[in-house]
Design a protein around this motif. Structure first.
Motif, PDB file in Angstrom:
ATOM      1  N   HIS A  62      -1.890   3.227  -4.107  1.00 57.43           N
ATOM      2  CA  HIS A  62      -1.903   4.417  -4.942  1.00 57.43           C
ATOM      3  C   HIS A  62      -1.924   4.036  -6.423  1.00 57.43           C
ATOM      4  N   ASP A  63      -1.124   3.066  -6.762  1.00 54.79           N
ATOM      5  CA  ASP A  63      -1.065   2.621  -8.156  1.00 54.79           C
ATOM      6  C   ASP A  63      -2.380   1.949  -8.555  1.00 54.79           C
ATOM      7  N   ALA A  64      -2.943   1.203  -7.640  1.00 55.03           N
ATOM      8  CA  ALA A  64      -4.219   0.543  -7.935  1.00 55.03           C
ATOM      9  C   ALA A  64      -5.291   1.600  -8.189  1.00 55.03           C
ATOM     10  N   ALA A  97     -10.732  -2.810  -5.783  1.00 52.20           N
ATOM     11  CA  ALA A  97     -10.475  -3.987  -4.952  1.00 52.20           C
ATOM     12  C   ALA A  97      -9.842  -5.099  -5.782  1.00 52.20           C
ATOM     13  N   LEU A  98     -10.366  -5.269  -6.987  1.00 56.97           N
ATOM     14  CA  LEU A  98      -9.811  -6.312  -7.854  1.00 56.97           C
ATOM     15  C   LEU A  98      -8.350  -6.024  -8.192  1.00 56.97           C
ATOM     16  N   LEU A  99      -8.090  -4.756  -8.512  1.00 58.97           N
ATOM     17  CA  LEU A  99      -6.717  -4.420  -8.886  1.00 58.97           C
ATOM     18  C   LEU A  99      -5.772  -4.571  -7.691  1.00 58.97           C
ATOM     19  N   ARG A 100      -6.258  -4.163  -6.536  1.00 62.36           N
ATOM     20  CA  ARG A 100      -5.430  -4.332  -5.336  1.00 62.36           C
ATOM     21  C   ARG A 100      -5.102  -5.800  -5.108  1.00 62.36           C
ATOM     22  N   ASP A 101      -6.111  -6.638  -5.297  1.00 65.19           N
ATOM     23  CA  ASP A 101      -5.878  -8.066  -5.152  1.00 65.19           C
ATOM     24  C   ASP A 101      -4.825  -8.540  -6.146  1.00 65.19           C
ATOM     25  N   GLY A 102      -4.977  -8.047  -7.381  1.00 68.68           N
ATOM     26  CA  GLY A 102      -4.022  -8.443  -8.402  1.00 68.68           C
ATOM     27  C   GLY A 102      -2.608  -8.035  -8.032  1.00 68.68           C
TER      28      GLY A 102
END
Lengths: 229, 229
Positions: free
Chosen positions: A156-158, A139-144
């Motif tokens: 997919h990358d997240a 979730a954090l990476l998606r937000d980023g």
DNA sequence: CAGTAGACTTACCGAAGAGTAAGATTACGG
DNA sequence: CCGTAATCTTACTCTTCGGTAAGTCTACTG
């Protein structure tokens, strides 16, 4: 010999004591090599009590995984929910994670090195925990990523980055344990430098390109590797 | 029933067949759950042969780890020794690694998910393999760092990066297995983008800084996060 | 001070599975 | 064709350990 009789305690308390003992023994010996008699002895109780309260050896292990897993997830989550950028929250979560595994080595070993082996119900429980942590990170990476809609990256990358990140953190628990000079904070800082900085670059379109598959010289693309910033 | 009698084969050949079978069974069931009878049956032989040739269940497992480990290390090394920059060689080695685990799933599982549990001789063998691969990677990273004497990084940092890298690669084998669209090359490319690019930045002095420990707003230092390249 | 519920124990069972004793079978050199 | 060394098997033994039967003991309730 005054204390021949052991003190009687309510089930709720004994159960926790049994799980305490089990975590230590499972951590030290591993699931199969662990013997229920040793656990009961360490818990200051006889074997049938273990079966009465936890059902079976497998049930006992599941109870350990569940309790320790919840503690770990809670530690991560509580650190990472504090407002701030995804970057800051990832930093806080990772630090909490490393602190937890430092302070609760046994818990971590039980949650960690017991993937194969072990029947279905146990792996299911372990997978659940792992997914729970990964979901937080993802979730954090998606937000980023979402902060830069133009990056061309997606969920997919997240997800990929999450696996890499979790796997790296996982392996670094050993490294941390073997380097007394390092702290949860210092390790997290190193990780952020290695991974998040790289991701930021990729978000900025500054990617790495593999060498030509045939033979040619390095085919770096848009990589301003030349001079320091 | 013509073939009641099984063909007699020289020891050297049977040994390999036994190890073949053992790798499959250990991989599928795990060390403890694996039963020697099943291995011998799969090898088309009776149990005492296994003990005659391999000594014990533990010895059998060690033989598996040794053989498959050597195969893996060889695959990595042969790919990574081809001349080129450390970057290129890391790329080649990682690709070979991912290809190996894709094509020899059983081998990898045996080498992988069996850390705790297992007595001393086995863990020693596993640690040896792991160290062998790590040493290769570490050498590449040290070389990469050495190309920039002014970076302020040293062997300690290379060692850290190695653990992170190996751990990430490790975890990504699962991810790769679950995403049929991905290939060893594509996964390696993703890794290089995540990690090597970040390292390159750090080498250039473009580091990440944690938020102020008290509360203040994000304390990013020399992070040109502002606009895309 | 019953009587009952729940904490707790001793002493056992039975299955599973690692490892082996004792010998049968076959290839092959002389 | 005989001896011998190597391959291979059947048929066990023996230990370990998960699990349980059959209670005993104590705290608390009425």
């Amino acid at each position: 010999m005054s204390e021949k009789r052991r003190q009687r305690l309510p089930r709720q308390v004994r159960e926790q004591q049994i799980i305490d003992a089990a975590v230590r023994v499972f951590s030290q010996r591993g699931y199969h090599a662990a013997v229920v008699d040793e656990i009961s002895e360490l818990a200051g109780i006889s074997k049938p009590m273990v079966y009465l309260y936890l059902g079976s050896k497998e049930g006992l292990f599941v109870a350990c995984v569940r309790r320790e897993g919840e503690r770990l997830v809670t530690a991560f989550r509580e650190a990472a929910v504090t407002g701030g950028t995804p970057e800051e929250r990832l930093w806080a979560g990772l630090t909490a994670f490393f602190r937890f595994v430092t302070e609760h080595r046994d818990s971590w070993v039980v949650l960690h090195r017991q993937a194969a082996e072990l029947g279905e119900p146990i792996t299911a429980e372990l997978a659940l925990m792992r997914r729970s942590v990964s979901a937080e990170v993802a979730a954090l990476l998606r937000d980023g990523i979402a902060l830069r809609a133009d990056s061309g990256l997606g969920d997919h990358d997240a997800e990929f980055a999450t696996h890499a990140l979790v796997g790296a953190a996982d392996a670094l628990t050993d490294w941390l344990a073997q380097h007394p000079g390092e702290t949860p904070e210092s390790v997290t800082l190193r990780m952020m430098n290695m991974i998040w900085v790289g991701m930021r670059d990729v978000l900025n379109g500054n990617t790495w390109t593999p060498p030509a598959t045939t033979d040619g010289p390095p085919g770096r693309a848009s990589a301003p590797d030349d001079e320091a910033g």
